[in-house]
Write a protein that holds these residues in place. Sequence first.
Motif, short mmCIF file in Angstrom:
data_model
loop_
_atom_site.label_atom_id
_atom_site.label_comp_id
_atom_site.label_asym_id
_atom_site.label_seq_id
_atom_site.Cartn_x
_atom_site.Cartn_y
_atom_site.Cartn_z
N LEU A 103 -34.31 -25.49 25.49
CA LEU A 103 -34.30 -26.76 24.75
C LEU A 103 -33.64 -26.61 23.38
O LEU A 103 -33.59 -27.55 22.60
CB LEU A 103 -35.74 -27.27 24.59
CG LEU A 103 -36.51 -27.52 25.88
CD1 LEU A 103 -37.97 -27.78 25.61
CD2 LEU A 103 -35.91 -28.71 26.63
N GLY A 104 -33.16 -25.41 23.07
CA GLY A 104 -32.41 -25.23 21.83
C GLY A 104 -33.25 -24.90 20.60
O GLY A 104 -32.85 -25.20 19.48
N ALA A 105 -34.42 -24.30 20.81
CA ALA A 105 -35.29 -23.99 19.66
C ALA A 105 -34.68 -22.99 18.70
O ALA A 105 -35.08 -22.91 17.53
CB ALA A 105 -36.63 -23.46 20.16
N ASP A 106 -33.66 -22.24 19.16
CA ASP A 106 -33.05 -21.23 18.29
C ASP A 106 -32.08 -21.83 17.28
O ASP A 106 -31.81 -21.24 16.25
CB ASP A 106 -32.30 -20.19 19.14
CG ASP A 106 -33.27 -19.24 19.80
OD1 ASP A 106 -34.26 -18.87 19.14
OD2 ASP A 106 -33.07 -18.89 20.97
N TYR A 107 -31.53 -22.99 17.59
CA TYR A 107 -30.53 -23.55 16.68
C TYR A 107 -30.84 -24.99 16.24
O TYR A 107 -30.27 -25.47 15.27
CB TYR A 107 -29.12 -23.48 17.31
CG TYR A 107 -29.00 -24.20 18.63
CD1 TYR A 107 -28.71 -25.55 18.68
CD2 TYR A 107 -29.19 -23.51 19.83
CE1 TYR A 107 -28.63 -26.21 19.89
CE2 TYR A 107 -29.11 -24.17 21.04
CZ TYR A 107 -28.82 -25.51 21.07
OH TYR A 107 -28.74 -26.17 22.27
N LYS A 108 -31.73 -25.66 16.95
CA LYS A 108 -32.04 -27.04 16.57
C LYS A 108 -33.05 -27.07 15.42
O LYS A 108 -34.04 -26.33 15.46
CB LYS A 108 -32.65 -27.79 17.75
CG LYS A 108 -31.65 -28.54 18.59
CD LYS A 108 -32.38 -29.44 19.57
CE LYS A 108 -31.42 -30.07 20.53
NZ LYS A 108 -32.10 -30.78 21.61
#
Lengths: 266, 329
Positions: free
Chosen positions: B142-147
């Motif tokens: 879900l993009g927790a590393d960049y969102k």
Amino acid sequence: MNIPNLIEAEFKLVYGEIFRRRSALVSMIIYPYLFAGFTLFFGYTIGSPGLFMERVGVEPVVFMITASNMVMSIINTVDDVLWRPLHDAYVGTLPYIIASPINKLELFIIIPVPRLLLLLITGFTSIVPIYVLHYGLNGVVLALTVISLTTFGALTMSTLGIIIAGLVHTVGESWRILNVVRPLLMILVGAYFPRALMPFAAYITSMFIPSSHVVESIHRILLGDIGDVYLLLALAATLALVYAPGGSRSLLYWEKKKVSEGVKTS
Amino acid sequence: MSSAIIVRNLAKRYRVKKRISLLRSHTEVIEALRGIDFTVNYGEVVGLLGPNGAGKTTTIKILATLLLPDSGEAYVAGYNVIKNAGEVRKRIGIMLTVEKGFYGKLTGRENLEYFAALYGLDRVRSKDRIDYLIRLLELDKLGADYKLLEEFSLGMKARLSLARALLSDAPVLLLDEPTLGLDPPSARRIRELVRDLAHKEGKAVLYTTHNMFEAELVCDRILLINKGMIAAWGTPQELKMRIPKLRVIAINIKGEGRVDRILESLGVKYEIKSEENSINSIRIHAERPEDVFNDVVRKFIASGFEIVSARIEEPTLEDVFIYFSEGSL
């Protein structure tokens, strides 16, 4: 407790907030100029540079840009400590911070460090150019000295800031009190209004503010009088240390009060 | 199984100022908890169910060391929540309001790194644990590393919030309405994880919810709390069995004839719910419906009726909840 890890985390938090909010970054750079410009404008409308030199002994542009940088650094350190509990309550992180096993005094001492470093870097965009214009290359050395002392002055304020934060946040609508405390500290620190020119009551009060001694030492350096500077710096450090146990107790009192009322979770 | 949470006679009152006119106000005392007792064992999920204002969040806050009780005792992982709050804090993972509680300008990973530092995890352990939790909760997809957190949906925030509760690998988890407002896939994922955490990793989980369906799926035991008191407790099945009069025979029959006479001849309490297209929908109340089920069906067939459907209905957990919170259905 892993302090370096906590410092790193605080750096990421503060730098994330500042660098990902461009307006915050730009304002950090231009604020010293804005403050200095504002005060110079007022100063020139009611007096002259000559009169200022006669009374204060320092060229007004140099004095005001130095004062602006000092105030920003010192007040931001206090602000970080004073406003952080309110910010955390607003974004909902306060219950997680209180319910974490962290030593709250350590956390509050670390909280202002990242922003302070950033503010000191802005010293290079504000003090250094003006000093170089005024003093030539010697201005770089003088600017570095002032920046270093400002760092020290800002750090000495953290324990007093913690005491105030711990007490103020135990009452409702504490932000109203902070809005009074903040300008008072700005004046009493003596950056814009040298302590020697203050009324007696304000003068005595400012003696209890650690960074006011550092500010005075910077003023003396600008005047070329470095005789008592070490004494003033030692006084600032002593006051900061004296306030440390009070800061710890104040935070404990704040935490107990919060828990007895119930930390808001929604 | 040993007890991870022990609560004895826990009571809490709130004093709330209520304005009664422009210039006058009076203090109202609200009894949030009136001396509750319960335990939660390692390896089980215990649901705390109750209507709004029943005392669920107050209980969670006391156990999370975020609120002092007025009287009574509470122990978490063997430590008193008042006298040893510091030790309790090392042993709990908490999940409070889902939509708040993070820093908006940090990514999901950075938020977890921040809280890992607060929990005293060193750099290596913090990285390993965060990597593991991000994978476990499928936050990487879900993009927790960049969102940035401000770009997160509610479902992502809930997953991140659960990840934070699991950061320190605490043996006791206090989860306050963890699926509130979530879309069904996110809610399901969280429910599955909570069950696994208790049953596979042996954690003790105290779980508050309004959702009966969810409570039945997730919880091994349920505490029904109402007006600050424990109204009932037990497994979902035990709770249903405690209101046997709610067990009914629901039967739909087709045909012409005096339905009421047949039912009266059987000597049962009944209600005819509806009558459409010559189909009668009937509900028969009995202490032991299975004893009369065959007689009812046989009698209707013998009287020339066609049985469209017939079954014994169990009360739902929602029936139990309403029964214990309102005193009747």
